[in-house]
Scaffold this active site. Sequence first.
Site, PDB file in Angstrom:
ATOM      1  NE  ARG A   1      -1.405  12.491   8.256  1.00 28.79           N
ATOM      2  CZ  ARG A   1      -1.578  13.671   8.812  1.00 28.79           C
ATOM      3  NH1 ARG A   1      -2.717  13.979   9.352  1.00 28.79           N
ATOM      4  NH2 ARG A   1      -0.599  14.542   8.853  1.00 28.79           N
TER       5      ARG A   1
ATOM      6  CG  ASP B   1       3.331   1.681   9.531  1.00 31.24           C
ATOM      7  OD1 ASP B   1       2.917   2.545  10.325  1.00 31.24           O
ATOM      8  OD2 ASP B   1       3.596   1.933   8.340  1.00 31.24           O
TER       9      ASP B   1
ATOM     10  CE  LYS C   1      -1.651   1.673   4.092  1.00 32.24           C
ATOM     11  NZ  LYS C   1      -1.405   3.081   4.420  1.00 32.24           N
ATOM     12  CG  ASN C   2       2.231   2.824   3.537  1.00 30.46           C
ATOM     13  OD1 ASN C   2       1.087   3.171   3.258  1.00 30.46           O
ATOM     14  ND2 ASN C   2       2.632   2.617   4.782  1.00 30.46           N
TER      15      ASN C   2
ATOM     16  CB  ILE D   1       7.589   6.931  14.565  1.00 28.11           C
ATOM     17  CG1 ILE D   1       8.761   5.954  14.417  1.00 28.11           C
ATOM     18  CG2 ILE D   1       7.368   7.738  13.274  1.00 28.11           C
ATOM     19  CD1 ILE D   1      10.072   6.557  14.009  1.00 28.11           C
TER      20      ILE D   1
ATOM     21  NE  ARG E   1       0.775  10.438  10.115  1.00 29.85           N
ATOM     22  CZ  ARG E   1       0.242   9.471   9.371  1.00 29.85           C
ATOM     23  NH1 ARG E   1      -0.913   8.962   9.669  1.00 29.85           N
ATOM     24  NH2 ARG E   1       0.889   9.016   8.324  1.00 29.85           N
ATOM     25  N   PRO E   2       2.509  16.715  11.239  1.00 31.21           N
ATOM     26  CG  PRO E   2       4.312  17.956  12.051  1.00 31.21           C
ATOM     27  CD  PRO E   2       3.487  16.728  12.335  1.00 31.21           C
ATOM     28  CB  ILE E   3       2.802  18.278   5.620  1.00 34.94           C
ATOM     29  CG1 ILE E   3       1.830  19.471   5.539  1.00 34.94           C
ATOM     30  CG2 ILE E   3       2.039  16.975   5.711  1.00 34.94           C
ATOM     31  CD1 ILE E   3       1.144  19.575   4.169  1.00 34.94           C
ATOM     32  CG  ASP E   4       7.173  20.760   9.799  1.00 38.09           C
ATOM     33  OD1 ASP E   4       6.540  19.697   9.971  1.00 38.09           O
ATOM     34  OD2 ASP E   4       8.319  20.934  10.262  1.00 38.09           O
ATOM     35  CD  GLN E   5      11.136  19.167   8.436  1.00 36.78           C
ATOM     36  OE1 GLN E   5      12.190  19.215   7.804  1.00 36.78           O
ATOM     37  NE2 GLN E   5      10.868  20.012   9.420  1.00 36.78           N
TER      38      GLN E   5
ATOM     39  NE  ARG F   1      -7.184   4.647   5.653  1.00 38.17           N
ATOM     40  CZ  ARG F   1      -6.596   5.744   6.079  1.00 38.17           C
ATOM     41  NH1 ARG F   1      -6.945   6.255   7.229  1.00 38.17           N
ATOM     42  NH2 ARG F   1      -5.663   6.347   5.373  1.00 38.17           N
TER      43      ARG F   1
ATOM     44  CB  CYS G   1      -3.517  11.726  12.159  1.00 40.57           C
ATOM     45  SG  CYS G   1      -3.304   9.997  11.820  1.00 40.57           S
TER      46      CYS G   1
END
Length: 421
Positions: free
Chosen positions: A92, A305, A22-23, A327, A121-125, A397, A116
């Site tokens: 996401r 995971d 999936k990932n 994590i 789980r930011p997306i600043d990077q 999912r 979440c």
Amino acid sequence: MDKMVIRGGERLLGQTRVSGSKNAALPILCAAILTPEPCTLRGVPALRDIRTTRLLLDRLGVKMSADAGDVVIDAKNLSGHEAPYEIVKTMRAGVLVLGPLVARLGRARVSLPGGCAIGARPIDQHLKGLEKLGAHIRLEHGYVEAEAPQGLKGAVINFDVPTVGGTENLLMAATLAQGKTVIANAAREPEIEALAEWLRAMGAKIDGDGTDEITIRGVTELHGADLPLIPDRIETGTLMVAAGITQGNVLLQNVRLDQVEAVVDKLRQAGLVIEPENDGVRVVGPHKVRAVDVRTHPYPGFPTDMQAQFMALMCINDGLSVVTETIFENRFMHVLELQRMGASIHIEGRSAMVRGTPFLSGAPVMATDLRASASLVLAGLTAEGVTEVQRIYHLDRGYERLDDKLIALGAKISRATQDTV
Ligand code: EPU
């Protein structure tokens, strides 16, 4: 809404095939936006997140058709540049269209994913990296508005944390940037290597994937690609635990042992026998599981995971195991539910002290996220009596027909409609 009803106590015996990852599939499907030529990804699992990606690509004017797991993506008529809130809030990974859209169209409008169940789980990077490549970024009305009308320019990007999604977004964006990009402190997960291999098949110039420094030399255009997907390493680990927790004997097919070394190492310490055979990998569960400590890390460390599933295994031994999550800050939602099944678990900060018990007892429990639901299904396989895992849509999912695979191995599982009060 469906629930899964599991009558525990059956040894799992036989063989089953691990589905495609999936990932790895999610970023690869987004990468196909980078070219107007059709691309074919083979062995794509039938999952809810894949259907959501199809919906998202459809909104962008991208055609995706599937024939028995072989998915054709045709972005010739790419017209939209927006990933709407309704889609990104349910998945996401929708933010993974950001890099490809800016690279191909010079602009993107992507919903910020928001909170979440497992952490902030930011997306600043991702955004910091795109700015380095010359994109102008604004945050407005809950959306990221990114523009690079003159195209992106190669740069050195140094991530503060090794982010999987951030590395993927920047890797995709940099393929069409002018000049050289270096991503330092890059994530090293096998899904990054799979994406890089796919991008190379599209004509991208990438070196160093699989290490913490990736170099991309931009090209002016990319072309179609046709590749198979790697096996899902988290499904592999989950099925290994299923064999182990039921004292089973299962042959797993379509396994990349080199991509699950940290998990295999811990499972062997717990007493599982895991050996490659001609046609796959045999997993034999021990009579008695041994307590083992585990700490999650970015790849090649033990994956976050697999933390919830490993904890289910640790519930049924006669020792004390310390499971530490490094994590995500809120990835112990399964603990309260495992406790309802008789598990003895005490949380101290980022660690869970799991005192094994001889058996778990079936109970109604609630799935809160994908891997937590897998953990509860595993616990249900070994528990005495009946376990009902509610909100099982979380499982769908990311696992392709997990219940059918377990039933074929001898598990007693059915689906039923969840009663509403
Ligand atoms: N982070 C930041 N800033 C960023 C990005 C990440 O601070 O801009 C932090 C996160 O908050 C987290 C850490 O960095 O603490 C790692 O996050 P990462 O970006 O690596 O995770 P992700 O890309 O959002 C992917 C998988 C997850 C998996 C993680 C870690 C996909 C679609 N998702 O998420 O998979 O847990 O990497 O390996 O690839 C799952 O399949 O159940 C799942 C949650």
